[in-house]
Design an enzyme around this catalytic site. Structure first.
Site, PDB file in Angstrom:
ATOM      1  N   ALA A   1       0.870  -1.168   0.000  1.00 48.56           N
ATOM      2  CA  ALA A   1       0.000   0.000   0.000  1.00 48.56           C
ATOM      3  C   ALA A   1       0.914   1.227   0.000  1.00 48.56           C
ATOM      4  CB  ALA A   1      -0.884  -0.020   1.235  1.00 48.56           C
TER       5      ALA A   1
ATOM      6  N   GLY B   1       0.518  -4.875   1.068  1.00 53.34           N
ATOM      7  CA  GLY B   1      -0.680  -4.933   0.233  1.00 53.34           C
ATOM      8  C   GLY B   1      -0.442  -5.645  -1.092  1.00 53.34           C
TER       9      GLY B   1
ATOM     10  N   GLU C   1      -0.751  -9.182  -0.292  1.00 54.14           N
ATOM     11  CA  GLU C   1      -2.183  -9.411  -0.042  1.00 54.14           C
ATOM     12  C   GLU C   1      -2.947  -9.545  -1.357  1.00 54.14           C
ATOM     13  OE1 GLU C   1      -2.221  -6.067   2.709  1.00 54.14           O
ATOM     14  OE2 GLU C   1      -2.956  -7.432   4.258  1.00 54.14           O
TER      15      GLU C   1
ATOM     16  N   GLU D   1       4.775  -4.545   7.301  1.00 50.25           N
ATOM     17  CA  GLU D   1       3.918  -3.570   8.003  1.00 50.25           C
ATOM     18  C   GLU D   1       4.406  -3.258   9.414  1.00 50.25           C
ATOM     19  OE1 GLU D   1       2.782  -5.861   5.967  1.00 50.25           O
ATOM     20  OE2 GLU D   1       1.007  -5.155   4.902  1.00 50.25           O
TER      21      GLU D   1
HETATM   22  N1  CAA Z   1       4.556   3.198  -0.971  1.00 54.25           N
HETATM   23  C1  CAA Z   1       4.926   4.351  -1.546  1.00 54.25           C
HETATM   24  N2  CAA Z   1       6.066   4.476  -2.297  1.00 54.25           N
HETATM   25  C2  CAA Z   1       6.832   3.382  -2.414  1.00 54.25           C
HETATM   26  C3  CAA Z   1       6.510   2.149  -1.829  1.00 54.25           C
HETATM   27  C4  CAA Z   1       5.291   2.067  -1.088  1.00 54.25           C
HETATM   28  N3  CAA Z   1       4.858   0.945  -0.525  1.00 54.25           N
HETATM   29  N4  CAA Z   1       7.474   1.262  -2.111  1.00 54.25           N
HETATM   30  C5  CAA Z   1       8.376   1.914  -2.863  1.00 54.25           C
HETATM   31  N5  CAA Z   1       7.996   3.195  -3.046  1.00 54.25           N
HETATM   32  C6  CAA Z   1       8.682   4.244  -3.779  1.00 54.25           C
HETATM   33  C7  CAA Z   1       9.901   4.760  -3.015  1.00 54.25           C
HETATM   34  O1  CAA Z   1       9.504   5.730  -2.057  1.00 54.25           O
HETATM   35  C8  CAA Z   1      10.728   5.302  -4.143  1.00 54.25           C
HETATM   36  O2  CAA Z   1      10.203   6.565  -4.504  1.00 54.25           O
HETATM   37  P1  CAA Z   1      11.205   7.834  -4.720  1.00 54.25           P
HETATM   38  O3  CAA Z   1      12.019   7.445  -5.934  1.00 54.25           O
HETATM   39  O4  CAA Z   1      10.283   8.968  -4.965  1.00 54.25           O
HETATM   40  O5  CAA Z   1      12.021   7.939  -3.480  1.00 54.25           O
HETATM   41  C9  CAA Z   1      10.451   4.362  -5.299  1.00 54.25           C
HETATM   42  O6  CAA Z   1       9.239   3.686  -4.973  1.00 54.25           O
HETATM   43  C10 CAA Z   1      11.533   3.296  -5.465  1.00 54.25           C
HETATM   44  O7  CAA Z   1      11.719   2.644  -4.228  1.00 54.25           O
HETATM   45  P2  CAA Z   1      13.150   2.510  -3.498  1.00 54.25           P
HETATM   46  O8  CAA Z   1      14.049   3.616  -3.889  1.00 54.25           O
HETATM   47  O9  CAA Z   1      12.889   2.328  -2.035  1.00 54.25           O
HETATM   48  O10 CAA Z   1      13.674   1.140  -4.168  1.00 54.25           O
HETATM   49  P3  CAA Z   1      14.691   0.105  -3.526  1.00 54.25           P
HETATM   50  O11 CAA Z   1      15.048  -0.822  -4.632  1.00 54.25           O
HETATM   51  O12 CAA Z   1      15.775   0.791  -2.800  1.00 54.25           O
HETATM   52  O13 CAA Z   1      13.826  -0.707  -2.439  1.00 54.25           O
HETATM   53  C11 CAA Z   1      11.878  -1.849  -1.604  1.00 54.25           C
HETATM   54  C12 CAA Z   1      12.745  -1.493  -2.839  1.00 54.25           C
HETATM   55  C13 CAA Z   1      12.655  -2.776  -0.677  1.00 54.25           C
HETATM   56  C14 CAA Z   1      10.646  -2.556  -2.108  1.00 54.25           C
HETATM   57  C15 CAA Z   1      11.521  -0.540  -0.854  1.00 54.25           C
HETATM   58  O14 CAA Z   1      10.991   0.401  -1.788  1.00 54.25           O
HETATM   59  C16 CAA Z   1      10.533  -0.709   0.243  1.00 54.25           C
HETATM   60  O15 CAA Z   1      10.872  -1.187   1.313  1.00 54.25           O
HETATM   61  N6  CAA Z   1       9.260  -0.286  -0.004  1.00 54.25           N
HETATM   62  C17 CAA Z   1       8.230  -0.333   0.997  1.00 54.25           C
HETATM   63  C18 CAA Z   1       7.713  -1.731   1.208  1.00 54.25           C
HETATM   64  C19 CAA Z   1       6.673  -1.768   2.303  1.00 54.25           C
HETATM   65  O16 CAA Z   1       6.932  -1.443   3.440  1.00 54.25           O
HETATM   66  N7  CAA Z   1       5.465  -2.214   1.960  1.00 54.25           N
HETATM   67  C20 CAA Z   1       4.357  -2.338   2.891  1.00 54.25           C
HETATM   68  C21 CAA Z   1       3.529  -1.087   2.888  1.00 54.25           C
HETATM   69  S1  CAA Z   1       2.321  -1.082   4.183  1.00 54.25           S
HETATM   70  C22 CAA Z   1       1.022  -1.967   3.594  1.00 54.25           C
HETATM   71  O17 CAA Z   1       1.062  -2.542   2.516  1.00 54.25           O
HETATM   72  C23 CAA Z   1      -0.191  -1.996   4.492  1.00 54.25           C
HETATM   73  C24 CAA Z   1      -1.227  -2.969   4.149  1.00 54.25           C
HETATM   74  O18 CAA Z   1      -1.174  -4.138   4.483  1.00 54.25           O
HETATM   75  C25 CAA Z   1      -2.405  -2.552   3.439  1.00 54.25           C
END
Ligand code: CAA
Length: 260
Positions: free
Chosen positions: A66, A111, A114, A134
């Protein structure tokens, strides 16, 4: 219908829904969720579509979760509504009358995992990484992950994955029964299309009722599930597909199913 964040292609009974916002690794914000819901609703009504594949654009992510930037400023009410919106999409996949295959081409996190779990089964690229980060954000899975993961792989492995927030690689996901098959990245879509085409070629109603029996039966006692299965099995004998399928077997020819 045109979508800002999705690409939909359909041919020969198979539709591919690609989430296309690679700048955010296909993260699910309210707009993307709304579009997925509309697209799935339309694909479900489209009689020409017999199976759907869900995947992510780019070679890095299926869906990285998400949208954290959207969630960051939400209050409790908005968080609840956002969770319900995501859950509605996941439930819609379960309630669709046609199979939905997840082709997990990279990160499937939060998400995103999910979404994959809501599909009927998952094929994953050998480079995929899956997890529920999360808790590292101070929240918990909210689009059905606690329920679907524990039902699929059992509570102990689900507990470990969800409580640590750590990612697992595709090999471990296969060993845990989270994904059906690992495929080389460049062959993933071909594999998903091949399976979807096989599903599109058999009796649509039999597939649809079987999906219904499996999904609903999991929420019933075994005895109720058997009763439910028997009633759906019986109804299929009133269909053209049953007449055609069995006549074709007897005539030693390929069945031409009408889905009626
Ligand atoms: N939401 C918003 N933006 C996201 C995102 C997310 N879940 N995942 C990645 N992005 C964005 C980053 O912010 C980045 O944007 P910018 O270039 O503007 O900074 C872009 O995508 C590329 O990401 P990274 O630079 O972080 O890429 P990376 O290769 O270094 O890392 C990754 C990849 C490990 C997937 C890392 O992006 C990451 O950890 N993302 C978040 C994953 C996460 O925590 N997901 C769970 C979200 S909570 C949820 O889903 C709740 C639920 O159950 C409903």
């Amino acid at each position: 219908m045109e979508f800002k964040n999705l690409i939909i292609e359909a041919a020969h009974g198979v539709a591919v829904l690609t989430i296309n916002s690679p700048k955010t690794l296909n993260a699910l914000n309210s707009e993307v969720l709304g579009e997925i819901e509309c697209a799935l609703f339309e694909l479900n009504l489209d009689e020409a579509v017999k199976a759907v594949i869900v995947t992510g654009a780019g070679d890095k992510a299926f869906v990285a979760g998400a949208d954290i930037k959207e969630m960051a400023s939400m209050n409790a009410y908005q968080g609840h509504q956002f969770g319900l919106k995501g859950q509605r999409v996941m439930m819609l996949i379960e309630k669709m009358t046609k199979p939905v295959i997840a082709a997990v081409n990279g990160y499937a996190l939060g998400g995103g995992l999910e979404l994959a779990l809501a599909c009927d089964f998952i094929y994953a690229s050998s480079k995929a990484k899956l997890g529920f980060p999360e808790v590292t954000l101070g929240i918990m899975p909210g689009f059905g992950g606690t329920q679907n993961l524990a039902r699929l792989i059992g509570p102990n492995r689900a507990n470990e994955l969800i409580f640590t927030g750590k990612m697992i690689d595709a090999e471990k996901a296969l060993a845990w029964g989270l994904v059906n098959e690992l495929v080389a990245p460049e062959e993933l879509m071909a594999k998903a299309r091949e399976t979807a085409a096989a599903i599109a070629g058999v009796g649509t109603l039999g597939v649809s009722y079987a999906k219904n029996a499996i999904a609903n039966g999991l929420n019933m006692t075994k005895e109720d599930g058997f009763r439910y299965e028997a009633s759906l099995f019986g109804v299929l004998f009133a269909t053209e597909d049953q007449k055609e399928g069995m006549a074709a077997f007897v005539d030693k020819r390929k069945a031409a199913f009408s889905g009626k």
